[in-house]
Motif scaffolding. Structure first.
Motif, short mmCIF file in Angstrom:
data_model
loop_
_atom_site.label_atom_id
_atom_site.label_comp_id
_atom_site.label_asym_id
_atom_site.label_seq_id
_atom_site.Cartn_x
_atom_site.Cartn_y
_atom_site.Cartn_z
N ALA A 167 0.93 -0.90 -0.43
CA ALA A 167 -0.33 0.00 0.41
C ALA A 167 0.54 1.91 0.11
CB ALA A 167 -1.06 0.31 1.01
N LEU A 168 0.44 2.38 -0.29
CA LEU A 168 1.55 3.75 -1.24
C LEU A 168 0.11 4.69 -0.32
CD1 LEU A 168 3.68 4.87 -1.72
CD2 LEU A 168 3.01 4.27 -4.37
N ALA A 169 0.38 5.31 0.13
CA ALA A 169 0.10 6.89 0.01
C ALA A 169 0.37 8.03 0.02
CB ALA A 169 -1.39 6.49 1.82
N LEU A 170 -0.24 8.93 -0.20
CA LEU A 170 0.56 10.20 0.67
C LEU A 170 -0.72 11.39 0.94
CD1 LEU A 170 2.22 13.00 -1.14
CD2 LEU A 170 0.86 13.34 -2.64
N GLY A 171 0.09 11.97 2.21
CA GLY A 171 -0.96 12.37 2.44
C GLY A 171 -0.49 13.84 3.11
N LEU A 172 -0.86 14.68 3.97
CA LEU A 172 -0.67 16.34 4.60
C LEU A 172 -0.56 15.66 5.37
CD1 LEU A 172 -4.30 18.72 3.31
CD2 LEU A 172 -0.89 18.65 2.93
N LYS A 173 0.52 15.85 6.09
CA LYS A 173 1.18 16.21 7.62
C LYS A 173 -0.21 16.28 8.76
CE LYS A 173 6.54 16.02 6.53
NZ LYS A 173 7.65 16.49 7.00
N ASN A 174 -0.27 17.18 8.38
CA ASN A 174 -1.53 17.78 9.59
C ASN A 174 -3.14 17.19 8.95
OD1 ASN A 174 -2.28 19.35 7.43
ND2 ASN A 174 -2.44 20.92 8.36
N GLN A 175 -3.35 15.86 8.51
CA GLN A 175 -4.67 15.36 8.06
C GLN A 175 -4.94 14.80 9.62
OE1 GLN A 175 -5.84 11.84 8.35
NE2 GLN A 175 -3.13 11.16 8.27
N ASP A 176 -6.11 15.35 9.11
CA ASP A 176 -7.47 14.25 10.55
C ASP A 176 -8.10 13.52 9.77
OD1 ASP A 176 -9.10 15.81 8.33
OD2 ASP A 176 -9.75 17.18 10.42
N CYS A 177 -7.91 12.67 8.65
CA CYS A 177 -8.75 11.46 8.73
C CYS A 177 -8.08 10.62 9.11
CB CYS A 177 -8.63 11.67 6.98
SG CYS A 177 -9.72 13.32 6.17
N VAL A 178 -7.36 9.66 8.78
CA VAL A 178 -6.42 8.59 9.35
C VAL A 178 -6.13 8.41 10.11
CG1 VAL A 178 -7.74 7.74 6.79
CG2 VAL A 178 -5.44 8.26 6.80
N ASN A 179 -4.77 7.17 10.60
CA ASN A 179 -4.34 7.41 12.27
C ASN A 179 -2.94 7.39 11.46
OD1 ASN A 179 -4.59 4.07 10.97
ND2 ASN A 179 -4.09 3.20 12.61
#
Length: 179
Positions: A167-179
């Motif tokens: 699995a590979l993801a790109l996310g915002l460091k301050n995201q509030d959706c996943v752990n």
């Protein structure tokens, strides 16, 4: 978590094309050419995952902006709504990207076959990840590295027991959706 052309080269090519079209086009066509060049310069190259987004959807876009791309479809709505790329539909119980009510596009999962600008995709080995992203660190839920070129974002590498990225993801460091 489920789910090579360089950006500078693409941006330069798009800008050069836009300038050439502007020099020879009528005023109405010039505006269209300039908009097309600007869109090409800001979009991620096809198949390249990050560092700002994927497939025309960028981290931080509001749900309205992301939906306006025409590239995604809503799966369910909540504090963080779940979406899929139209071209990369997931099974019913999997999400392609999360959009936060507060932060916009917060996490994007890589569709099968796409790679980061440094060539990492599902199937890569942990050794390849470490070589491509020397700062990668292991945490409870997987391996994380700051996305080179975007200090506000991270790459997530879900590595299985055989040491392969599944699995590979790109996310915002301050995201509030996943752990």
């Amino acid at each position: 978590m489920n789910h090579r052309t360089s950006r500078p080269a693409l941006a330069i090519a798009a800008l050069a094309t836009g300038v050439a079209l502007l020099a020879t086009a009528t005023p109405a066509a010039a505006g269209t050419a300039a908009r097309a060049a600007a869109e090409a310069a800001t979009a991620a190259p096809k198949g390249t995952f990050g560092p700002y987004g994927y497939g025309g959807v960028r981290l931080g876009m509001t749900a309205k902006q992301a939906k306006a791309t025409g590239k995604i479809v809503l799966k369910w709505r909540d504090h963080c709504s779940g979406w899929d790329y139209k071209a990369h539909r997931n099974p019913r119980d999997e999400i392609g990207l999360y959009i936060s009510a507060r932060r916009g596009v917060a996490v994007i999962f890589a569709p099968k076959g796409v790679r980061t600008p440094r060539g990492i995709g599902t199937g890569a080995t942990l050794r390849q990840v470490r070589k491509a992203y020397p700062g990668v660190k292991e945490e409870v839920s997987g391996w994380y590295a700051t996305a080179p070129g975007n200090p506000k974002a991270y790459y997530y590498f879900g590595v299985n027991r055989r040491g392969k990225v599944e699995a590979l993801a790109l996310g915002l460091k301050n995201q509030d959706c996943v752990n």
